[in-house]
Design a protein around this motif. Sequence first.
Motif, PDB file in Angstrom:
ATOM      1  N   VAL A  56       0.835  -1.203   0.000  1.00 54.65           N
ATOM      2  CA  VAL A  56       0.000   0.000   0.000  1.00 54.65           C
ATOM      3  C   VAL A  56       0.870   1.253   0.000  1.00 54.65           C
ATOM      4  CG1 VAL A  56      -1.533   1.352   1.514  1.00 54.65           C
ATOM      5  CG2 VAL A  56      -2.069  -1.028   1.008  1.00 54.65           C
ATOM      6  N   ALA A  57       1.997   1.192   0.701  1.00 57.87           N
ATOM      7  CA  ALA A  57       2.904   2.347   0.793  1.00 57.87           C
ATOM      8  C   ALA A  57       3.866   2.433  -0.387  1.00 57.87           C
ATOM      9  CB  ALA A  57       3.686   2.284   2.106  1.00 57.87           C
ATOM     10  N   GLY A  58       3.719   1.536  -1.349  1.00 56.37           N
ATOM     11  CA  GLY A  58       4.546   1.608  -2.548  1.00 56.37           C
ATOM     12  C   GLY A  58       5.904   0.965  -2.399  1.00 56.37           C
ATOM     13  N   GLY A  59       6.045   0.089  -1.402  1.00 55.55           N
ATOM     14  CA  GLY A  59       7.322  -0.590  -1.199  1.00 55.55           C
ATOM     15  C   GLY A  59       7.587  -1.632  -2.265  1.00 55.55           C
ATOM     16  N   PRO A  60       8.787  -2.184  -2.245  1.00 57.79           N
ATOM     17  CA  PRO A  60       9.191  -3.165  -3.265  1.00 57.79           C
ATOM     18  C   PRO A  60       8.605  -4.546  -2.956  1.00 57.79           C
ATOM     19  CG  PRO A  60      10.955  -2.858  -1.689  1.00 57.79           C
ATOM     20  CD  PRO A  60       9.846  -1.893  -1.296  1.00 57.79           C
ATOM     21  N   VAL A  61       7.279  -4.581  -2.750  1.00 59.18           N
ATOM     22  CA  VAL A  61       6.603  -5.790  -2.319  1.00 59.18           C
ATOM     23  C   VAL A  61       5.297  -5.891  -3.087  1.00 59.18           C
ATOM     24  CG1 VAL A  61       5.415  -6.863  -0.358  1.00 59.18           C
ATOM     25  CG2 VAL A  61       7.563  -5.660   0.016  1.00 59.18           C
ATOM     26  N   GLU A  62       4.985  -7.077  -3.548  1.00 61.54           N
ATOM     27  CA  GLU A  62       3.669  -7.327  -4.128  1.00 61.54           C
ATOM     28  C   GLU A  62       2.864  -8.107  -3.105  1.00 61.54           C
ATOM     29  OE1 GLU A  62       2.182  -6.442  -7.046  1.00 61.54           O
ATOM     30  OE2 GLU A  62       3.919  -5.155  -7.357  1.00 61.54           O
ATOM     31  N   TYR A  63       1.685  -7.633  -2.775  1.00 59.19           N
ATOM     32  CA  TYR A  63       0.821  -8.336  -1.836  1.00 59.19           C
ATOM     33  C   TYR A  63       0.261  -9.561  -2.537  1.00 59.19           C
ATOM     34  CZ  TYR A  63      -2.986  -9.430   1.325  1.00 59.19           C
ATOM     35  OH  TYR A  63      -3.829 -10.082   2.186  1.00 59.19           O
ATOM     36  N   ASP A  64       0.506 -10.731  -1.964  1.00 57.40           N
ATOM     37  CA  ASP A  64       0.030 -11.970  -2.584  1.00 57.40           C
ATOM     38  C   ASP A  64      -0.936 -12.731  -1.683  1.00 57.40           C
ATOM     39  OD1 ASP A  64       1.686 -13.093  -0.672  1.00 57.40           O
ATOM     40  OD2 ASP A  64       3.025 -14.072  -2.103  1.00 57.40           O
ATOM     41  N   GLY A  65      -1.533 -12.015  -0.738  1.00 55.96           N
ATOM     42  CA  GLY A  65      -2.538 -12.635   0.119  1.00 55.96           C
ATOM     43  C   GLY A  65      -3.834 -12.847  -0.641  1.00 55.96           C
ATOM     44  N   GLU A  66      -4.791 -13.437   0.055  1.00 59.60           N
ATOM     45  CA  GLU A  66      -6.094 -13.681  -0.547  1.00 59.60           C
ATOM     46  C   GLU A  66      -6.750 -12.382  -0.986  1.00 59.60           C
ATOM     47  OE1 GLU A  66      -9.058 -16.588   1.161  1.00 59.60           O
ATOM     48  OE2 GLU A  66      -7.660 -16.437   2.850  1.00 59.60           O
ATOM     49  N   ASP A  67      -7.643 -12.492  -1.940  1.00 60.01           N
ATOM     50  CA  ASP A  67      -8.508 -11.388  -2.315  1.00 60.01           C
ATOM     51  C   ASP A  67      -9.218 -10.900  -1.055  1.00 60.01           C
ATOM     52  OD1 ASP A  67     -10.315  -9.970  -4.416  1.00 60.01           O
ATOM     53  OD2 ASP A  67     -11.704 -11.047  -3.089  1.00 60.01           O
ATOM     54  N   MET A  68      -9.334  -9.595  -0.896  1.00 57.27           N
ATOM     55  CA  MET A  68      -9.910  -9.025   0.334  1.00 57.27           C
ATOM     56  C   MET A  68     -11.318  -9.547   0.605  1.00 57.27           C
ATOM     57  SD  MET A  68      -7.850  -7.217   2.018  1.00 57.27           S
ATOM     58  CE  MET A  68      -6.158  -6.813   1.681  1.00 57.27           C
ATOM     59  N   ARG A  69     -12.142  -9.632  -0.435  1.00 55.48           N
ATOM     60  CA  ARG A  69     -13.508 -10.106  -0.255  1.00 55.48           C
ATOM     61  C   ARG A  69     -13.501 -11.556   0.239  1.00 55.48           C
ATOM     62  NH1 ARG A  69     -17.899  -7.624  -1.893  1.00 55.48           N
ATOM     63  NH2 ARG A  69     -16.752  -6.338  -3.358  1.00 55.48           N
ATOM     64  N   ASP A  70     -12.708 -12.399  -0.407  1.00 54.44           N
ATOM     65  CA  ASP A  70     -12.638 -13.819  -0.022  1.00 54.44           C
ATOM     66  C   ASP A  70     -12.056 -13.999   1.376  1.00 54.44           C
ATOM     67  OD1 ASP A  70     -13.652 -14.422  -2.534  1.00 54.44           O
ATOM     68  OD2 ASP A  70     -11.683 -14.950  -3.373  1.00 54.44           O
TER      69      ASP A  70
END
Length: 120
Positions: A56-70
């Motif tokens: 969210v803060a634009g770091g060198p990370v891709e969020y790979d957790g579950e879809d928020m709704r799921d």
Amino acid sequence: MQDQSLYSEIGGHEAVDAVVSDFYDRVLADESVAHYFDDTDMAKQHAHQVQFISAVAGGPVEYDGEDMRDAHAHLGLTGDDFDAIANHLEVALRDNGVSESNRAAILDEVEALRAPILNQ
């Protein structure tokens, strides 16, 4: 997502990790929302939240957790629950030295997830 400067401005991974630790201390001490984490592997949850806030803060990370709704569908969260969690995040960010403008940018990204998290 914000540009990398926000992630850098708030102090990078070490700062995000400290914010997340503080955040979960607050959440788990709040009887109104702590029960949502009763059966949660908090080490795994902490790692996912660090990844999420970093992304969210634009770091060198891709969020790979579950879809928020799921990820939240089974919880039956209310707007009050969302507000309590967001407030704990805001306080954790503030108490860990994140500037008002950077807190606002992060919380705007979180607010954008209200509908999917509440399954609306």
